[in-house]
Motif scaffolding. Structure first.
Motif, PDB file in Angstrom:
ATOM      1  N   THR A 445       0.874  -1.169   0.000  1.00 34.11           N
ATOM      2  CA  THR A 445       0.000   0.000   0.000  1.00 34.11           C
ATOM      3  C   THR A 445       0.909   1.216   0.000  1.00 34.11           C
ATOM      4  N   TYR A 446       0.343   2.396  -0.299  1.00 31.58           N
ATOM      5  CA  TYR A 446       1.181   3.590  -0.406  1.00 31.58           C
ATOM      6  C   TYR A 446       0.406   4.812   0.044  1.00 31.58           C
ATOM      7  N   PRO A 447       0.953   5.648   0.926  1.00 36.58           N
ATOM      8  CA  PRO A 447       2.291   5.585   1.514  1.00 36.58           C
ATOM      9  C   PRO A 447       2.557   4.266   2.247  1.00 36.58           C
ATOM     10  N   GLN A 448       3.842   3.906   2.268  1.00 37.89           N
ATOM     11  CA  GLN A 448       4.254   2.605   2.782  1.00 37.89           C
ATOM     12  C   GLN A 448       3.998   2.471   4.278  1.00 37.89           C
ATOM     13  N   VAL A 449       3.618   1.243   4.664  1.00 37.68           N
ATOM     14  CA  VAL A 449       3.459   0.943   6.085  1.00 37.68           C
ATOM     15  C   VAL A 449       4.367  -0.202   6.522  1.00 37.68           C
ATOM     16  N   ILE A 450       4.981  -0.898   5.568  1.00 34.46           N
ATOM     17  CA  ILE A 450       6.025  -1.881   5.894  1.00 34.46           C
ATOM     18  C   ILE A 450       7.280  -1.476   5.136  1.00 34.46           C
ATOM     19  N   HIS A 451       8.436  -1.758   5.723  1.00 32.05           N
ATOM     20  CA  HIS A 451       9.679  -1.220   5.189  1.00 32.05           C
ATOM     21  C   HIS A 451      10.768  -2.288   5.160  1.00 32.05           C
ATOM     22  N   TYR A 452      11.565  -2.227   4.116  1.00 40.22           N
ATOM     23  CA  TYR A 452      12.628  -3.197   3.878  1.00 40.22           C
ATOM     24  C   TYR A 452      13.561  -3.336   5.079  1.00 40.22           C
ATOM     25  N   GLN A 453      13.931  -2.219   5.676  1.00 41.38           N
ATOM     26  CA  GLN A 453      14.934  -2.247   6.743  1.00 41.38           C
ATOM     27  C   GLN A 453      14.432  -2.925   8.017  1.00 41.38           C
ATOM     28  N   ASP A 454      13.137  -3.191   8.107  1.00 42.89           N
ATOM     29  CA  ASP A 454      12.590  -3.836   9.297  1.00 42.89           C
ATOM     30  C   ASP A 454      12.607  -5.363   9.201  1.00 42.89           C
ATOM     31  N   TYR A 455      13.126  -5.904   8.105  1.00 42.42           N
ATOM     32  CA  TYR A 455      13.114  -7.352   7.892  1.00 42.42           C
ATOM     33  C   TYR A 455      14.495  -7.829   7.462  1.00 42.42           C
ATOM     34  N   PRO A 456      14.795  -9.101   7.651  1.00 40.79           N
ATOM     35  CA  PRO A 456      16.077  -9.616   7.158  1.00 40.79           C
ATOM     36  C   PRO A 456      16.182  -9.400   5.650  1.00 40.79           C
ATOM     37  N   PRO A 457      17.376  -9.114   5.146  1.00 38.92           N
ATOM     38  CA  PRO A 457      17.521  -8.767   3.724  1.00 38.92           C
ATOM     39  C   PRO A 457      17.244  -9.913   2.762  1.00 38.92           C
ATOM     40  N   TYR A 458      17.111 -11.156   3.283  1.00 36.30           N
ATOM     41  CA  TYR A 458      16.802 -12.276   2.396  1.00 36.30           C
ATOM     42  C   TYR A 458      15.292 -12.475   2.230  1.00 36.30           C
ATOM     43  N   VAL A 459      14.469 -11.679   2.911  1.00 32.25           N
ATOM     44  CA  VAL A 459      13.019 -11.825   2.776  1.00 32.25           C
ATOM     45  C   VAL A 459      12.573 -11.436   1.370  1.00 32.25           C
ATOM     46  N   ALA A 460      13.062 -10.310   0.875  1.00 29.88           N
ATOM     47  CA  ALA A 460      12.716  -9.811  -0.451  1.00 29.88           C
ATOM     48  C   ALA A 460      13.720  -8.732  -0.808  1.00 29.88           C
ATOM     49  N   PRO A 461      13.907  -8.447  -2.089  1.00 31.64           N
ATOM     50  CA  PRO A 461      14.825  -7.362  -2.459  1.00 31.64           C
ATOM     51  C   PRO A 461      14.230  -6.010  -2.095  1.00 31.64           C
ATOM     52  N   SER A 469       3.902  -2.784 -11.227  1.00 27.92           N
ATOM     53  CA  SER A 469       3.578  -2.575  -9.822  1.00 27.92           C
ATOM     54  C   SER A 469       3.300  -1.101  -9.547  1.00 27.92           C
ATOM     55  N   GLN A 470       4.109  -0.224 -10.141  1.00 32.77           N
ATOM     56  CA  GLN A 470       3.897   1.209  -9.941  1.00 32.77           C
ATOM     57  C   GLN A 470       2.560   1.649 -10.537  1.00 32.77           C
ATOM     58  N   GLN A 471       2.228   1.135 -11.720  1.00 32.04           N
ATOM     59  CA  GLN A 471       0.946   1.476 -12.322  1.00 32.04           C
ATOM     60  C   GLN A 471      -0.202   0.973 -11.455  1.00 32.04           C
ATOM     61  N   SER A 472      -0.041  -0.220 -10.879  1.00 30.75           N
ATOM     62  CA  SER A 472      -1.054  -0.770  -9.978  1.00 30.75           C
ATOM     63  C   SER A 472      -1.287   0.169  -8.804  1.00 30.75           C
ATOM     64  N   ALA A 473      -0.204   0.628  -8.201  1.00 33.70           N
ATOM     65  CA  ALA A 473      -0.328   1.535  -7.057  1.00 33.70           C
ATOM     66  C   ALA A 473      -0.974   2.856  -7.474  1.00 33.70           C
ATOM     67  N   HIS A 474      -0.594   3.385  -8.635  1.00 33.22           N
ATOM     68  CA  HIS A 474      -1.188   4.645  -9.097  1.00 33.22           C
ATOM     69  C   HIS A 474      -2.685   4.502  -9.353  1.00 33.22           C
ATOM     70  N   LEU A 475      -3.095   3.378  -9.930  1.00 32.01           N
ATOM     71  CA  LEU A 475      -4.508   3.182 -10.234  1.00 32.01           C
ATOM     72  C   LEU A 475      -5.364   3.196  -8.974  1.00 32.01           C
ATOM     73  N   LEU A 476      -4.773   2.772  -7.852  1.00 34.51           N
ATOM     74  CA  LEU A 476      -5.514   2.768  -6.591  1.00 34.51           C
ATOM     75  C   LEU A 476      -5.312   4.056  -5.799  1.00 34.51           C
ATOM     76  N   ALA A 477      -4.101   4.582  -5.796  1.00 32.81           N
ATOM     77  CA  ALA A 477      -3.791   5.734  -4.945  1.00 32.81           C
ATOM     78  C   ALA A 477      -4.245   7.055  -5.554  1.00 32.81           C
ATOM     79  N   ASP A 478      -4.388   7.093  -6.869  1.00 35.52           N
ATOM     80  CA  ASP A 478      -4.648   8.375  -7.519  1.00 35.52           C
ATOM     81  C   ASP A 478      -6.115   8.787  -7.518  1.00 35.52           C
TER      82      ASP A 478
END
Length: 711
Positions: A445-461, A469-478
């Motif tokens: 979701t955006y603005p973000q509520v989960i963040h990369y730095q809060d998880y081990p780096p092997y969870v996801a890039p 993905s960006q277009q998906s977020a824009h279609l919902l957030a805009d």
């Protein structure tokens, strides 16, 4: 003739010990005998077939629903389903020859047939009955309809509940989590897999009702990825949705109260360990350890119809089964979740949950080994979860664990997995929406509520977020709030986000070029509305240029002026770093267009076609990495046209109003059997950018009835 061959390895059985030495044929030999069709289930239910070939199964008890579902899958997809069960027995080479020998070796080395039997026995008594009933429905259809299943494939029959479990185990653990190609060649066979998913909360909905989109993207050619739409009704439950052929439960499911969907994620549930050999053993923590070894045999059908037996010498290290690769490397494969046999039962229970609290309790079992899960319900709850069985590591990021990990030290040997609480998720965010398009979870979701730095780096890039993905977020957030019509229109979007990011710079750079062909191309691109639809005369030109500007399937960021930034995840990359180079790429694209398509302004739908059997219609939609939400991966040009090889498959869009609104599409039709009218009867909707009403009530089905089967 007996041929002995050293290959692959033995098994990794976490918590299900004692099966490593079982012969590959044990699961087949130990299968329960199918009951005579109709004997146990006579008068227990019926299938109403609607005019799109969708089965609406009504059963007096749960097993009867499974039986009807099995019958329905055999009727619409019998050749695929039965073939897949033969493959999952690790007997495909025995049935169909040498082309399947490597698949059999892989499954035998990973103990899939034996573990499937153990998993079947570990299921609850009721769920074992369900698996058996599903298999019995397949057998009953085949017996009642001789010749409908290809005789070359029907040699697999009868099938049993163990076969159903074996197919699920193979699909989940050794197609998705640990595909053979990744271990044996280092390839990435899942690179074309994908999906879109949205959940919108009442706070974001104009009607005040929750909405859910399910939209998997997988290959179009028939295979274990093929989807099947169905409606299942039994005592106290109704489930509408889709699943992959051969599975006895819906993986994409909704009813009047709730729904859930899946998208492929980047979670790594398997590790390839590179071993250092020493003598007849391997190095581990400074010592030479011996391999555990066993032998197994299987049969291969020869051209003359005879059978050749092959014996495999299988090795196992402390990590798991051992594989010798053509490049000289020796790898051991460790797969998480081989002690968790309940993925099918978890999906089944998810679809029958009565509240979000109950649904979440079921998720906490963590039996489903991979896939993001997106949920929505009538009470207003929405959730995104980066679901899977994820090993805990002491070091390394995702790229490290995706490669070949040193296997000579216990420092890299994982023994535990993350809990539900430790996995990234978003529940009822203040934004009022969640989404995923197979990208990392950080922009669920955006603005973000989960963040990369809060998880081990092997969870996801950390990123980058794809343009889809960006277009998906824009279609919902805009938009402030979405009506159901807005929701559907957004889903059908063919807008090309990449064009928004780079086309202004390209036009500026090329505008003064004296070449008349460049002038014509610039005029074409200036007039383009950036939609990838059938009558567009610039979409093919932009796609051809974009493939040069952003090679590697439109993923390279090298030529963008502003690279992707984690601090601006849905507005970067953008711009053109070298305008003169971009103009040179445009000139090359013009030449390619003239050679391939005969002109630079060929209408998109003249070349891109939705074609199956005798149906051949203008196409729309395009490559997701160009930022098109309506994803169609077009295959190579043949005889002047190209057809989809991947992309839009199953779509369902639901608003949890009273009554619910539900529309959807199975792009390539709901059947694959030769001669079925439902192999191509939904392509017109796909070409027209429309969806069909999903008939979720019996009264609706009765009004659109094509056939009826009582059982």
């Amino acid at each position: 003739m007996i041929r002995k061959r050293t290959f692959l390895g033995a098994s990794l059985l976490l918590g299900l010990g004692g099966l490593g030495g079982l012969p590959a044929t044990l699961a087949d030999a130990a299968q329960p005998k199918p009951a005579k069709p109709g004997k146990a289930l006579g008068g227990r239910g019926e299938i109403l077939w609607d005019t799109y070939g969708v089965p609406h199964v009504y059963g007096k008890d749960v097993a009867a629903v499974f039986y009807g579902f099995g019958w329905a899958q055999a009727q619409n997809h019998g050749d695929i389903v039965v073939h897949l069960y033969g493959e999952s027995r690790a007997r495909a080479a025995e049935y169909w020859g040498e082309a399947f020998a490597d698949s059999d070796r892989w499954l035998i080395a990973n103990d899939v047939p034996a573990r499937a039997l153990a998993w079947y026995r570990a299921s609850s008594p009721q769920f074992r009955r369900n698996l058996d009933a599903f298999a019995e429905g397949i057998n009953a259809y085949a017996k009642a309809n001789p010749g409908k299943i290809d005789p070359k494939i029907a040699v697999v029959l009868p099938v049993s509940g163990v076969d159903v479990m074996a197919h699920s185990h193979r699909l989940m653990n050794y197609i998705y989590v640990a595909p053979m190609e990744r271990t044996m060649t280092g390839g990435n066979p899942g690179s074309n897999n994908g999906s879109n998913a949205w959940a919108v909360a009442p706070s974001k909905s104009k009607s005040g009702h929750t909405m859910l989109l399910a939209n998997p993207h997988l290959p179009w050619p028939t295979s274990f990825f093929t989807y099947f739409e169905a409606d299942l009704n039994g005592p106290g439950f109704q489930m509408y949705g889709a699943t992959q052929v051969g599975l006895p439960v819906l993986r994409f499911c909704f009813n009047d109260r709730m729904g859930f969907t899946n998208t492929v994620n980047s979670m790594l549930g398997a590790t390839n360990y590179e071993l250092k050999l020493s003598g007849d053993g391997y190095l581990f923590d400074g010592k030479v350890l011996p391999f555990k070894t066993r032998t197994a045999s299987f049969k291969i059908k020869q051209a003359d119809g005879s059978l050749r037996s092959e014996t495999l010498t299988l090795r196992e290290s402390v990590h798991g089964p051992v594989f010798s690769r053509a490049d000289g490397k020796t790898l051991a494969l460790r797969v998480a979740g081989l002690d968790r046999p309940g993925s099918l039962e978890q999906y089944w229970d998810m679809g029958r949950s009565k509240s979000f609290a109950e649904f979440e309790t079921i998720l906490k079992r963590l039996q489903v080994p991979t896939f993001n899960i997106v949920y929505a319900d009538k009470e207003g709850h929405i959730q995104y979860m980066d679901n899977g069985i994820l090993p805990k590591h002491r070091q390394g990021d995702l790229a490290y664990w995706r490669g070949n990990v040193p296997g000579d030290t216990s420092a890299t040997l994982w023994t535990d997995v993350h809990s539900y609480e430790e996995l990234p998720k978003v529940i009822d965010p203040p934004t009022g929406w969640v989404q995923n398009t197979n990208d990392p979870p950080w922009v669920a979701t955006y603005p973000q509520v989960i963040h990369y730095q809060d998880y081990p780096p092997y969870v996801a890039p950390v990123g980058p977020e794809s343009l889809r993905s960006q277009q998906s977020a824009h279609l919902l957030a805009d938009d402030k709030k979405l009506s159901f019509d807005d929701f559907v229109a957004h889903k059908l979007s063919t807008h090309t986000l990449m064009a928004d990011r780079v086309l202004p710079d390209l036009i500026t750079a090329a505008d003064g070029d004296p070449d008349p062909e460049v002038k014509a191309a610039v005029a074409l691109l200036k007039a383009w509305d950036r939609e990838t639809v059938a009558d567009s005369r610039a979409a093919l030109l932009f796609e051809t240029w974009a493939a040069r500007f952003s090679p590697n399937n439109f993923t390279s960021l090298a030529n963008y002026k502003v690279k992707w930034q984690a601090s601006a995840p849905i507005t970067t990359p953008s711009g053109i770093a070298d305008p003169s180079a971009a103009v040179a790429m445009l000139k090359a694209a013009i030449a390619e267009m003239k050679t391939k398509y005969g002109a630079i302004d060929r209408p998109f739908g003249e070349v891109s076609r939705f074609a199956i059997d005798k149906v051949d219609l203008p196409g729309n939609g395009g490559f997701g990495n160009t930022g098109i939400f309506r994803t169609i991966t077009w295959g190579p040009l043949k005889t002047g046209k190209r057809i989809p090889v991947h992309g839009e498959t199953w779509v369902s869009m639901v608003e949890f109003s009273t009554p619910i609104k539900a529309v959807g599409l199975m792009s390539y039709g709901n059947a694959s059997q030769p001669g079925s009218p439902h192999r191509s009867d939904q392509l017109q909707h796909l070409s027209d950018k429309t969806l069909r009403t999903l008939w979720t009530k019996r009264a609706q089905v009765e009004q659109h009835l094509e056939g009826r089967v009582a059982f």
